[in-house]
Motif scaffolding. Structure first.
Motif, PDB file in Angstrom:
ATOM      1  N   HIS A  49      85.721  33.945 -62.545  1.00  0.00           N
ATOM      2  CA  HIS A  49      86.122  35.513 -62.100  1.00  0.00           C
ATOM      3  C   HIS A  49      87.105  35.542 -61.746  1.00  0.00           C
ATOM      4  CE1 HIS A  49      84.650  38.167 -59.253  1.00  0.00           C
ATOM      5  NE2 HIS A  49      85.532  37.952 -58.422  1.00  0.00           N
ATOM      6  N   LEU A  50      88.412  35.032 -61.288  1.00  0.00           N
ATOM      7  CA  LEU A  50      89.266  35.469 -61.501  1.00  0.00           C
ATOM      8  C   LEU A  50      90.261  36.169 -62.938  1.00  0.00           C
ATOM      9  CD1 LEU A  50      91.503  33.637 -57.914  1.00  0.00           C
ATOM     10  CD2 LEU A  50      90.460  36.049 -58.811  1.00  0.00           C
ATOM     11  N   ALA A  51      90.149  34.787 -63.950  1.00  0.00           N
ATOM     12  CA  ALA A  51      90.010  35.228 -65.048  1.00  0.00           C
ATOM     13  C   ALA A  51      89.732  36.290 -65.778  1.00  0.00           C
ATOM     14  CB  ALA A  51      90.300  33.708 -65.905  1.00  0.00           C
ATOM     15  N   ALA A  52      88.243  36.604 -65.197  1.00  0.00           N
ATOM     16  CA  ALA A  52      87.530  37.414 -65.932  1.00  0.00           C
ATOM     17  C   ALA A  52      87.881  38.918 -65.543  1.00  0.00           C
ATOM     18  CB  ALA A  52      86.131  37.890 -65.856  1.00  0.00           C
ATOM     19  N   LYS A  53      88.112  39.345 -64.273  1.00  0.00           N
ATOM     20  CA  LYS A  53      88.213  40.694 -62.519  1.00  0.00           C
ATOM     21  C   LYS A  53      90.356  40.896 -63.674  1.00  0.00           C
ATOM     22  CE  LYS A  53      89.759  42.020 -58.198  1.00  0.00           C
ATOM     23  NZ  LYS A  53      89.529  41.139 -57.008  1.00  0.00           N
ATOM     24  N   PHE A  54      91.130  39.611 -64.267  1.00  0.00           N
ATOM     25  CA  PHE A  54      92.414  40.469 -64.960  1.00  0.00           C
ATOM     26  C   PHE A  54      93.152  40.314 -65.753  1.00  0.00           C
ATOM     27  CE2 PHE A  54      93.538  38.660 -60.131  1.00  0.00           C
ATOM     28  CZ  PHE A  54      94.000  39.769 -59.156  1.00  0.00           C
ATOM     29  N   MET A  55      91.688  39.881 -67.098  1.00  0.00           N
ATOM     30  CA  MET A  55      91.777  39.572 -68.174  1.00  0.00           C
ATOM     31  C   MET A  55      91.247  40.760 -68.500  1.00  0.00           C
ATOM     32  SD  MET A  55      92.963  37.296 -69.593  1.00  0.00           S
ATOM     33  CE  MET A  55      93.938  35.936 -69.338  1.00  0.00           C
ATOM     34  N   GLY A  56      90.401  41.562 -68.137  1.00  0.00           N
ATOM     35  CA  GLY A  56      89.903  42.970 -68.687  1.00  0.00           C
ATOM     36  C   GLY A  56      88.415  42.754 -68.696  1.00  0.00           C
TER      37      GLY A  56
END
Length: 56
Positions: A49-56
């Motif tokens: 979730h955090l990766a998707a949020k910060f990576m776009g």
């Protein structure tokens, strides 16, 4: 004769201690693997979730 009996008891005690140590190591490995697997199963959705949020 008493020395012979004490030696036999000491040998039995040694085998019992080795068996207890093997059991404790096996139990520690099982508990450790359980903790690692549980933390991965709980943590990966948060990381995703955090990766998707910060990576776009």
């Amino acid at each position: 004769m008493n020395a012979k009996i004490e030696k036999m008891e000491t040998g039995h005690s040694h085998i019992s201690n080795v068996a207890a140590n093997i059991w404790l190591v096996a139990l520690a490995v099982i508990v450790g693997l359980t903790v690692i697997v549980t933390s991965v199963l709980v943590g990966w959705p948060i990381v995703a979730h955090l990766a998707a949020k910060f990576m776009g």
